[in-house]
Design an enzyme around this catalytic site. Sequence first.
Site, mmCIF file in Angstrom:
data_model
loop_
_atom_site.group_PDB
_atom_site.id
_atom_site.type_symbol
_atom_site.label_atom_id
_atom_site.label_comp_id
_atom_site.label_asym_id
_atom_site.label_seq_id
_atom_site.Cartn_x
_atom_site.Cartn_y
_atom_site.Cartn_z
ATOM 1 C CD GLN A 3 0.696 -8.893 -2.620
ATOM 2 O OE1 GLN A 3 1.372 -9.530 -3.393
ATOM 3 N NE2 GLN A 3 -0.549 -8.597 -2.882
ATOM 4 C CG ASP A 33 -1.862 -1.199 1.217
ATOM 5 O OD1 ASP A 33 -2.207 -1.680 0.122
ATOM 6 O OD2 ASP A 33 -2.207 -1.671 2.315
ATOM 7 N N GLY A 88 -4.586 -4.261 -3.836
ATOM 8 C CA GLY A 88 -5.566 -3.212 -4.147
ATOM 9 C C GLY A 88 -4.774 -1.983 -4.522
ATOM 10 C CG HIS A 89 -1.968 -2.012 -7.011
ATOM 11 N ND1 HIS A 89 -0.988 -2.489 -7.842
ATOM 12 C CD2 HIS A 89 -1.744 -2.594 -5.810
ATOM 13 C CE1 HIS A 89 -0.212 -3.333 -7.163
ATOM 14 N NE2 HIS A 89 -0.665 -3.415 -5.934
ATOM 15 C CE LYS A 117 2.317 -2.428 -4.316
ATOM 16 N NZ LYS A 117 2.051 -2.084 -2.902
HETATM 17 P P1 GDP Z 1 -0.815 0.351 -3.501
HETATM 18 O O1 GDP Z 1 -1.389 -0.941 -3.030
HETATM 19 O O2 GDP Z 1 0.659 0.437 -3.257
HETATM 20 O O3 GDP Z 1 -1.167 0.674 -4.919
HETATM 21 O O4 GDP Z 1 -1.463 1.496 -2.600
HETATM 22 P P2 GDP Z 1 -3.026 1.627 -2.210
HETATM 23 O O5 GDP Z 1 -3.774 2.098 -3.376
HETATM 24 O O6 GDP Z 1 -3.496 0.386 -1.529
HETATM 25 O O7 GDP Z 1 -2.946 2.712 -1.068
HETATM 26 C C1 GDP Z 1 -2.438 3.977 -1.277
HETATM 27 C C2 GDP Z 1 -3.534 4.998 -0.940
HETATM 28 O O8 GDP Z 1 -2.971 6.275 -0.816
HETATM 29 C C3 GDP Z 1 -4.576 5.123 -2.027
HETATM 30 O O9 GDP Z 1 -5.801 5.492 -1.436
HETATM 31 C C4 GDP Z 1 -4.041 6.280 -2.885
HETATM 32 O O10 GDP Z 1 -5.076 6.972 -3.581
HETATM 33 C C5 GDP Z 1 -3.447 7.157 -1.825
HETATM 34 N N1 GDP Z 1 -2.265 7.938 -2.224
HETATM 35 C C6 GDP Z 1 -1.262 7.599 -3.066
HETATM 36 N N2 GDP Z 1 -0.313 8.564 -3.072
HETATM 37 C C7 GDP Z 1 -0.733 9.512 -2.212
HETATM 38 C C8 GDP Z 1 -0.185 10.737 -1.759
HETATM 39 O O11 GDP Z 1 0.911 11.153 -2.122
HETATM 40 N N3 GDP Z 1 -0.909 11.455 -0.848
HETATM 41 C C9 GDP Z 1 -2.114 11.031 -0.386
HETATM 42 N N4 GDP Z 1 -2.741 11.798 0.497
HETATM 43 N N5 GDP Z 1 -2.673 9.885 -0.791
HETATM 44 C C10 GDP Z 1 -1.978 9.123 -1.679
HETATM 45 P P1 IMO Z 2 -0.945 -4.193 -2.259
HETATM 46 O O1 IMO Z 2 -0.487 -4.743 -3.577
HETATM 47 C C1 IMO Z 2 -1.084 -4.658 2.089
HETATM 48 C C2 IMO Z 2 -1.117 -8.756 3.617
HETATM 49 C C3 IMO Z 2 -2.361 -9.235 4.325
HETATM 50 C C4 IMO Z 2 -1.756 -10.219 5.312
HETATM 51 C C5 IMO Z 2 -0.633 -10.853 4.492
HETATM 52 C C6 IMO Z 2 -0.981 -12.175 3.848
HETATM 53 O O2 IMO Z 2 -2.244 -3.477 -2.323
HETATM 54 O O3 IMO Z 2 0.147 -3.433 -1.596
HETATM 55 P P2 IMO Z 2 -2.516 -12.830 1.766
HETATM 56 O O4 IMO Z 2 -3.954 -12.563 1.494
HETATM 57 O O5 IMO Z 2 -1.588 -12.253 0.765
HETATM 58 O O6 IMO Z 2 -2.235 -14.271 2.041
HETATM 59 O O7 IMO Z 2 -2.227 -12.071 3.164
HETATM 60 O O8 IMO Z 2 -0.305 -9.905 3.492
HETATM 61 N N1 IMO Z 2 -1.337 -8.216 2.258
HETATM 62 C C7 IMO Z 2 -1.277 -6.918 1.945
HETATM 63 N N2 IMO Z 2 -1.101 -5.838 2.714
HETATM 64 N N3 IMO Z 2 -1.189 -4.513 0.740
HETATM 65 C C8 IMO Z 2 -1.321 -5.590 -0.054
HETATM 66 O O9 IMO Z 2 -1.274 -5.522 -1.400
HETATM 67 C C9 IMO Z 2 -1.428 -6.865 0.547
HETATM 68 N N4 IMO Z 2 -1.596 -8.104 0.061
HETATM 69 C C10 IMO Z 2 -1.528 -8.928 1.115
HETATM 70 O O10 IMO Z 2 -3.019 -8.176 4.979
HETATM 71 O O11 IMO Z 2 -1.164 -9.523 6.383
HETATM 72 MG MG MG Z 3 -2.932 -1.609 -1.807
#
Ligand code: GDP
Ligand code: IMO
Ligand code: MG
Length: 433
Positions: free
Chosen positions: A233, A22, A49-50, A25
């Site tokens: 991840q 998270d 979840g991207h 990415k």
């Molecule tokens: P990922 O799994 O690495 O793609 O990240 P996620 O999408 O799960 O979580 C990142 C969250 O932060 C999302 O809600 C993005 O919209 C938000 N986000 C990304 N970059 C920034 C930033 O620079 N500032 C803020 N406030 N939110 C951001």
């Molecule tokens: P992105 O790509 C954050 C965590 C789960 C759990 C562990 C194992 O959005 O960064 P799994 O379902 O993979 O067997 O769970 O890994 N986990 C993540 N945490 N971002 C993710 O993906 C994750 N994918 C799995 O919460 O701790």
């Molecule tokens: Mg994510």
Amino acid sequence: MNQSTQPSLRNATILVGMQFGDEGKGKLVDYLSEKYDIVVRYQGGANAGHTICFEDKTVVLHLIPSGIFHENCSCVIGNGVVIDPDALLKEIETVKELGYDVDGRLYISHNAHLIMPYHKFLDSASEELQGEKKIGTTGRGIGPSYMDKFARKGIRIVDLLKPEILEEKLRQNLEYKNTLIKQVYKKDELDVEEIVRHYTDFDRSIDQYITNTQTYLNDQLKHGKSVLLEGAQGSLLDVDHGTYPFVTSSNPTSGGACTGSGIAPNHIGKIIGICKAYMTRVGNGPFPTELQDETGAEIARIGHEFGATTGRPRRCGWLDLVALKYSMAINGITELAITKLDVLDTFQEVKVCTGYTLNGKAPKDFPTDCDTLERTVPVYKSFNGWKTSNSEAKQFQDMHPNAQAYINYLEDELEVPITFISVGPKRDQTVFR
Ligand code: GDP
Ligand code: IMO
Ligand code: MG
């Protein structure tokens, strides 16, 4: 872009999460995709979840690479990914409804493994059985699907093309899984006929995307095309290098990009690490800099720290340089992106963990055994906050001097150029240095 037909050796870039996932990415891959011909997801599944925010839209992708909203960019789901076909079809529909064509632009590896209903069932049943010791998985069937892959019992995307082979493999697997479900987990058996019917009648619309993606990618690289490899991840969730057993079941680290795509290491030019300006974790496992106080709650509130896949609250804490230096080393990071700097904009004081103590001593390396990591005590360096919004910054010089000092310190400590600073969720809230 290099359009030469000479074999290109360094036209592939890897983008890898440096923390517990998270890191942003999705946002950065979407931002960078404009400059790449192809984006490839190389591991994980719908546990990811991207999030991508552009125009007035916010979209969360779980399986489709985050380059899909740039129409000149092709998207590949690599052999290292485990695919839930129902989730994939739903996601294809979502992208189409947003007005983006995927036909002719989306390629799915014939070697990618499938996630079946019994994988999801076993994921949840295993967590339930472990009680307090559970990992806190996303429940998407990731672990059980990779277990079958490595046990050489898995069913692959290519099997969807031959219903009679698919049926045979499904029946074999279901017989074994139902024994496990009944005798070990003491649950009701799954309905074999219903599952066989669902998958053998499977919507044929997926067939058109199935490709030998290893060959496709290597042909494209040979013709001078550029490739961005999108990790899911984060490095500290890597099954080999992370905080085992509180990890996912694949290799998000840069090595996984080659095995998960079929692109050889000598094509890799850049390895971009991505991390938040602080740190979060969803699920269980050690987290030395976790803040179980008002400051942690404040970071979570401002940063909207809820899982993009499961909606669970993310645990929050200060940036950990011990962990980051470890991630840098195992990935071979050549440049770094720092995200969510704006989340710290209102803080009086910003802290960074510069080392750990353990039984009065300073461990030299990041401990990856959970018992040791749980017992480490972080040592912090404190920075004056900037108490000014940086979310409108277009250049590094536009940022408050204290925010610049924070970034410069990280760059010096980590000995790597920080080339992207994200100051908000939108595409244009990205400062490129
Ligand atoms: P990922 O799994 O690495 O793609 O990240 P996620 O999408 O799960 O979580 C990142 C969250 O932060 C999302 O809600 C993005 O919209 C938000 N986000 C990304 N970059 C920034 C930033 O620079 N500032 C803020 N406030 N939110 C951001
Ligand atoms: P992105 O790509 C954050 C965590 C789960 C759990 C562990 C194992 O959005 O960064 P799994 O379902 O993979 O067997 O769970 O890994 N986990 C993540 N945490 N971002 C993710 O993906 C994750 N994918 C799995 O919460 O701790
Ligand atoms: Mg994510």
